[in-house]
Write a protein that holds these residues in place. Structure first.
Motif, PDB file in Angstrom:
ATOM      1  N   MET A   1       0.885  -1.365   0.225  1.00 27.06           N
ATOM      2  CA  MET A   1      -0.057  -0.063  -0.255  1.00 27.06           C
ATOM      3  C   MET A   1       0.924   1.284   0.128  1.00 27.06           C
ATOM      4  O   MET A   1       1.718   1.537   0.549  1.00 27.06           O
ATOM      5  N   VAL A   2       0.513   2.183  -0.908  1.00 22.87           N
ATOM      6  CA  VAL A   2       1.164   3.300  -1.029  1.00 22.87           C
ATOM      7  C   VAL A   2       0.688   4.525  -0.133  1.00 22.87           C
ATOM      8  O   VAL A   2       1.591   5.222   0.671  1.00 22.87           O
ATOM      9  N   SER A   3      -0.467   4.898  -0.236  1.00 20.66           N
ATOM     10  CA  SER A   3      -1.090   5.757   0.615  1.00 20.66           C
ATOM     11  C   SER A   3      -2.253   5.454   0.937  1.00 20.66           C
ATOM     12  O   SER A   3      -3.004   4.591   0.225  1.00 20.66           O
ATOM     13  N   GLY A   4      -3.091   6.146   1.961  1.00 18.75           N
ATOM     14  CA  GLY A   4      -4.513   5.876   2.465  1.00 18.75           C
ATOM     15  C   GLY A   4      -4.434   4.941   3.424  1.00 18.75           C
ATOM     16  O   GLY A   4      -3.332   4.344   4.053  1.00 18.75           O
ATOM     17  N   GLU A   5      -5.695   4.720   4.082  1.00 17.02           N
ATOM     18  CA  GLU A   5      -5.715   3.690   5.109  1.00 17.02           C
ATOM     19  C   GLU A   5      -7.221   2.981   4.641  1.00 17.02           C
ATOM     20  O   GLU A   5      -7.963   3.501   4.288  1.00 17.02           O
ATOM     21  N   ARG A   6      -6.884   1.611   5.229  1.00 18.60           N
ATOM     22  CA  ARG A   6      -8.132   0.792   4.892  1.00 18.60           C
ATOM     23  C   ARG A   6      -8.248  -0.099   5.888  1.00 18.60           C
ATOM     24  O   ARG A   6      -7.486  -0.460   6.795  1.00 18.60           O
ATOM     25  N   GLU A   7      -9.510  -0.625   5.993  1.00 18.76           N
ATOM     26  CA  GLU A   7      -9.664  -1.679   6.969  1.00 18.76           C
ATOM     27  C   GLU A   7     -10.088  -3.166   6.261  1.00 18.76           C
ATOM     28  O   GLU A   7     -10.873  -3.130   4.986  1.00 18.76           O
ATOM     29  N   LEU A   8      -9.320  -4.006   6.410  1.00 19.95           N
ATOM     30  CA  LEU A   8      -9.144  -5.440   5.648  1.00 19.95           C
ATOM     31  C   LEU A   8      -9.834  -6.405   6.435  1.00 19.95           C
ATOM     32  O   LEU A   8      -9.352  -6.518   7.639  1.00 19.95           O
ATOM     33  N   ILE A   9     -10.900  -7.162   5.936  1.00 17.72           N
ATOM     34  CA  ILE A   9     -11.230  -8.436   6.603  1.00 17.72           C
ATOM     35  C   ILE A   9     -10.876  -9.561   5.573  1.00 17.72           C
ATOM     36  O   ILE A   9     -11.187  -9.267   4.259  1.00 17.72           O
ATOM     37  N   LEU A  13     -10.230 -12.348   9.808  1.00 19.72           N
ATOM     38  CA  LEU A  13      -9.362 -11.446  10.348  1.00 19.72           C
ATOM     39  C   LEU A  13      -9.539 -10.095  10.171  1.00 19.72           C
ATOM     40  O   LEU A  13      -9.744  -9.735   8.924  1.00 19.72           O
ATOM     41  N   ASN A  14      -9.732  -9.050  11.168  1.00 22.12           N
ATOM     42  CA  ASN A  14      -9.639  -7.621  11.016  1.00 22.12           C
ATOM     43  C   ASN A  14      -8.535  -7.041  11.147  1.00 22.12           C
ATOM     44  O   ASN A  14      -7.733  -7.105  12.009  1.00 22.12           O
ATOM     45  N   LEU A  15      -7.950  -6.346   9.926  1.00 23.00           N
ATOM     46  CA  LEU A  15      -6.671  -5.537  10.069  1.00 23.00           C
ATOM     47  C   LEU A  15      -6.918  -4.199   9.515  1.00 23.00           C
ATOM     48  O   LEU A  15      -7.652  -3.911   8.483  1.00 23.00           O
ATOM     49  N   LYS A  16      -6.093  -3.320  10.248  1.00 17.52           N
ATOM     50  CA  LYS A  16      -6.103  -1.997   9.810  1.00 17.52           C
ATOM     51  C   LYS A  16      -4.632  -1.821   8.799  1.00 17.52           C
ATOM     52  O   LYS A  16      -3.709  -2.178   9.136  1.00 17.52           O
ATOM     53  N   LEU A  17      -5.048  -1.391   7.662  1.00 12.34           N
ATOM     54  CA  LEU A  17      -3.843  -1.089   6.632  1.00 12.34           C
ATOM     55  C   LEU A  17      -3.388   0.331   6.477  1.00 12.34           C
ATOM     56  O   LEU A  17      -4.167   1.025   6.459  1.00 12.34           O
ATOM     57  N   ASN A  30     -11.067 -15.270   0.910  1.00  3.31           N
ATOM     58  CA  ASN A  30     -12.171 -14.212   1.108  1.00  3.31           C
ATOM     59  C   ASN A  30     -11.606 -13.009   1.794  1.00  3.31           C
ATOM     60  O   ASN A  30     -11.098 -12.798   2.861  1.00  3.31           O
ATOM     61  N   HIS A  31     -11.826 -11.901   0.954  1.00  2.00           N
ATOM     62  CA  HIS A  31     -11.422 -10.455   1.649  1.00  2.00           C
ATOM     63  C   HIS A  31     -12.147  -9.334   1.188  1.00  2.00           C
ATOM     64  O   HIS A  31     -13.132  -9.341   0.348  1.00  2.00           O
ATOM     65  N   GLU A  32     -12.407  -8.163   1.991  1.00  2.00           N
ATOM     66  CA  GLU A  32     -13.045  -7.162   1.970  1.00  2.00           C
ATOM     67  C   GLU A  32     -12.326  -5.816   2.381  1.00  2.00           C
ATOM     68  O   GLU A  32     -11.813  -6.150   3.357  1.00  2.00           O
ATOM     69  N   CYS A  33     -12.352  -4.735   1.775  1.00  2.00           N
ATOM     70  CA  CYS A  33     -11.591  -3.324   2.201  1.00  2.00           C
ATOM     71  C   CYS A  33     -12.647  -2.427   2.344  1.00  2.00           C
ATOM     72  O   CYS A  33     -13.709  -2.392   1.341  1.00  2.00           O
ATOM     73  N   VAL A  34     -12.458  -1.735   3.279  1.00  2.00           N
ATOM     74  CA  VAL A  34     -13.487  -0.355   3.432  1.00  2.00           C
ATOM     75  C   VAL A  34     -12.631   0.841   3.870  1.00  2.00           C
ATOM     76  O   VAL A  34     -11.509   0.461   4.558  1.00  2.00           O
ATOM     77  N   SER A  35     -12.736   1.879   3.656  1.00  2.00           N
ATOM     78  CA  SER A  35     -12.148   3.114   4.022  1.00  2.00           C
ATOM     79  C   SER A  35     -11.933   2.878   5.479  1.00  2.00           C
ATOM     80  O   SER A  35     -12.962   2.976   6.232  1.00  2.00           O
ATOM     81  N   ALA A  36     -10.768   3.494   6.043  1.00  2.00           N
ATOM     82  CA  ALA A  36     -10.742   3.516   7.489  1.00  2.00           C
ATOM     83  C   ALA A  36     -10.656   5.119   7.783  1.00  2.00           C
ATOM     84  O   ALA A  36     -10.300   5.325   8.992  1.00  2.00           O
ATOM     85  N   LYS A  71       1.127 -17.142   4.928  1.00  2.00           N
ATOM     86  CA  LYS A  71       0.403 -17.073   6.192  1.00  2.00           C
ATOM     87  C   LYS A  71       1.642 -15.989   7.140  1.00  2.00           C
ATOM     88  O   LYS A  71       2.681 -16.488   6.824  1.00  2.00           O
ATOM     89  N   PRO A  72       1.408 -14.874   7.472  1.00  2.00           N
ATOM     90  CA  PRO A  72       0.173 -14.202   7.431  1.00  2.00           C
ATOM     91  C   PRO A  72      -0.331 -13.642   6.164  1.00  2.00           C
ATOM     92  O   PRO A  72       0.881 -13.673   5.086  1.00  2.00           O
ATOM     93  N   THR A  73      -1.537 -13.148   5.541  1.00  2.00           N
ATOM     94  CA  THR A  73      -1.730 -12.443   4.453  1.00  2.00           C
ATOM     95  C   THR A  73      -0.998 -10.973   4.243  1.00  2.00           C
ATOM     96  O   THR A  73      -1.015 -10.540   3.202  1.00  2.00           O
ATOM     97  N   VAL A  74      -0.993 -10.329   5.465  1.00  2.00           N
ATOM     98  CA  VAL A  74      -0.563  -8.938   5.627  1.00  2.00           C
ATOM     99  C   VAL A  74       0.586  -8.964   6.317  1.00  2.00           C
ATOM    100  O   VAL A  74       0.759  -9.468   7.413  1.00  2.00           O
ATOM    101  N   PHE A  75       1.655  -7.976   5.907  1.00  2.00           N
ATOM    102  CA  PHE A  75       2.711  -7.694   6.837  1.00  2.00           C
ATOM    103  C   PHE A  75       3.189  -6.492   6.566  1.00  2.00           C
ATOM    104  O   PHE A  75       2.961  -6.194   5.393  1.00  2.00           O
ATOM    105  N   SER A  76       4.152  -5.868   7.391  1.00  2.00           N
ATOM    106  CA  SER A  76       4.769  -4.641   6.883  1.00  2.00           C
ATOM    107  C   SER A  76       6.133  -4.885   6.259  1.00  2.00           C
ATOM    108  O   SER A  76       6.677  -5.751   6.465  1.00  2.00           O
TER     109      SER A  76
END
Length: 97
Positions: A1-9, A13-17, A30-36, A71-76
């Motif tokens: 991710m380059v910019s912005g904030e999202r919440e990912l399910i 798992l609920n994650l803040k990106l 299965n995944h879904e993103c919404v603006s954070a 695993k996991p599917t999101v990391f920094s």
């Protein structure tokens, strides 16, 4: 991710990106993103690795044809490192720390 904030399910798992996060989705995750935030701008870079190419990468790295499961599917960025592929038969797991 380059910019912005999202919440990912993803897979329950609920994650803040935020900028600097890297997302790796396994096939059929299965995944879904919404603006954070109220900021409407989201900038990310995405690509899809075809199954045939991923099997080729697996052969190059492990000598075996298998599809990895990340695993996991999101990391920094700070936690990204060359993963070790654990292959057994036609299955590989790729732990990302």
């Amino acid at each position: 991710m380059v910019s912005g904030e999202r919440e990912l399910i993803c897979n329950g798992l609920n994650l803040k990106l935020s900028p600097g996060h890297l997302l790796i989705f396994n096939p059929r995750d299965n995944h879904e993103c919404v603006s954070a935030s109220r900021a409407p701008f989201l900038h990310y870079l995405g690509f899809n690795i075809l199954k045939k190419r991923m099997e080729g990468i697996s052969i190059e790295l492990t000598g075996e044809s298998c599809l990895p499961q990340f695993k996991p599917t999101v990391f920094s960025d700070e936690s990204a490192a060359m993963p070790s592929w654990n292959c057994t038969g036609s299955s590989c797991s790729v732990p990302m720390y």
